[in-house]
Design an enzyme around this catalytic site. Structure first.
Site, PDB file in Angstrom:
ATOM      1  N   LEU A   1      10.294 -20.411  -4.700  1.00  0.00           N
ATOM      2  CA  LEU A   1       9.252 -19.551  -4.166  1.00  0.00           C
ATOM      3  C   LEU A   1       8.093 -19.894  -4.837  1.00  0.00           C
ATOM      4  O   LEU A   1       8.121 -19.277  -5.978  1.00  0.00           O
ATOM      5  CB  LEU A   1       9.920 -18.165  -3.844  1.00  0.00           C
ATOM      6  CG  LEU A   1       9.029 -17.115  -3.159  1.00  0.00           C
ATOM      7  CD1 LEU A   1       9.741 -16.188  -2.263  1.00  0.00           C
ATOM      8  CD2 LEU A   1       8.543 -16.227  -4.578  1.00  0.00           C
TER       9      LEU A   1
ATOM     10  N   HIS B   1       2.675   3.334  -9.049  1.00  0.00           N
ATOM     11  CA  HIS B   1       2.369   2.141  -9.270  1.00  0.00           C
ATOM     12  C   HIS B   1       3.683   1.506 -10.133  1.00  0.00           C
ATOM     13  O   HIS B   1       4.091   0.367  -9.848  1.00  0.00           O
ATOM     14  CB  HIS B   1       1.228   2.013 -10.304  1.00  0.00           C
ATOM     15  CG  HIS B   1      -0.057   2.169  -9.345  1.00  0.00           C
ATOM     16  ND1 HIS B   1      -0.532   1.839  -8.330  1.00  0.00           N
ATOM     17  CD2 HIS B   1      -1.253   3.092  -9.728  1.00  0.00           C
ATOM     18  CE1 HIS B   1      -1.578   2.034  -7.783  1.00  0.00           C
ATOM     19  NE2 HIS B   1      -1.991   3.170  -8.677  1.00  0.00           N
TER      20      HIS B   1
ATOM     21  N   ASP C   1       0.734  -1.273   0.009  1.00  0.00           N
ATOM     22  CA  ASP C   1       0.028  -0.051  -0.192  1.00  0.00           C
ATOM     23  C   ASP C   1       0.829   1.268   0.001  1.00  0.00           C
ATOM     24  O   ASP C   1       1.966   1.268   0.573  1.00  0.00           O
ATOM     25  CB  ASP C   1      -1.015  -0.124   1.373  1.00  0.00           C
ATOM     26  CG  ASP C   1      -2.186   0.771   0.995  1.00  0.00           C
ATOM     27  OD1 ASP C   1      -2.321   1.482  -0.018  1.00  0.00           O
ATOM     28  OD2 ASP C   1      -2.910   1.115   2.096  1.00  0.00           O
TER      29      ASP C   1
END
Ligand code: IPE
Ligand code: MG
Length: 227
Positions: A113, A19, A2
């Site tokens: 991962l 962004h 955020d």
């Protein structure tokens, strides 16, 4: 993840710049998490509520998703990353859905991962979709167990999160992994996502390692004192 918009606004830049910068952080944080042995990294990229943002902002985010998936694909293969999306796919464009499915299938057999990208994701929406599956399976009430529900959620097969990091000073869950976060530890930081570094990831992990996780039980060191 955020604070992209505020990061940009603080600099007099359009939110899209925040962004873009946020995507760069994803790359650094994923590599760092992979290198310290994190098994599953879940990234809350776009909530189901985020569809209500202005159309041009949604377009920017979807465009960044598309370009970074295309751009990072070879890197996923090199690093052994398994890419998966959790969330409501019905709302995604056909183009994005096809790219996602392609990357999911191509990285499926990797062994590093698991990058679990929450996209068009809402915890309540995920639970409702799971309930619909329970009903479609004609399940008897006595057969409904936690394991069964786990298996019907988008996160089926991956463990519950141990640590949830939220950046930008907000201290709420915002519909993220509602079922799965029952016993997660939380780390809140004022750092805006575009400023979140691998050093701070390590700080968060160190803090997590100091936590005493009891899962509602009594700590082992105290249990003898009760006798
Ligand atoms: C997080 O940054 C990224 C997404 C939700 C897509 P925000 O866009 O929420 O940034 P703020 O909260 O407005 O600063
Ligand atoms: Mg926000």
């Amino acid at each position: 993840m955020d604070g992209n918009g505020r990061w940009a606004e603080l600099r007099g830049l359009p939110r899209s710049e925040g962004h873009k910068r946020g995507v760069e952080r994803v790359k650094e944080i994923t590599e760092a998490a992979n290198s310290i042995g994190v098994e599953v990294l879940s990234l809350y990229a776009f909530s189901i509520e985020n569809w209500m943002r202005p159309e041009n902002e949604v377009e920017v985010i979807m465009g960044l998703l598309e370009s970074s998936l295309k751009g990072e694909f070879l890197n996923f293969m090199k690093e052994g990353i398994r890419f998966r999306v959790i969330g409501n796919r019905e709302k995604l464009s056909e183009n994005i859905s096809a790219i996602i499915e392609g990357v999911e299938q191509a990285t499926e057999k990797n062994s590093g991962l698991i990058m679990q990208c929450a996209l068009s994701y809402g915890g309540r929406d995920e639970i409702i979709r799971a309930i619909k599956k329970v009903i479609a399976l004609n399940t008897r009430p006595e057969d409904i167990t936690e394991d069964m529900i786990h298996g019907l959620l988008d996160t089926a097969g991956t463990p519950d999160p141990d640590l949830i990091i939220r950046t930008s000073g907000e201290q709420r869950l915002s519909n993220f992994l509602l079922w799965q976060s029952a016993y997660a530890e939380f780390y809140f930081t004022d750092t805006l996502w575009p400023d979140f570094t691998k050093e701070e990831l390590l700080d968060a992990v160190h803090e997590y390692q100091m936590r005493d996780r009891r899962f509602g039980k009594v700590a082992v060191k105290n249990s003898s004192a009760l006798r």
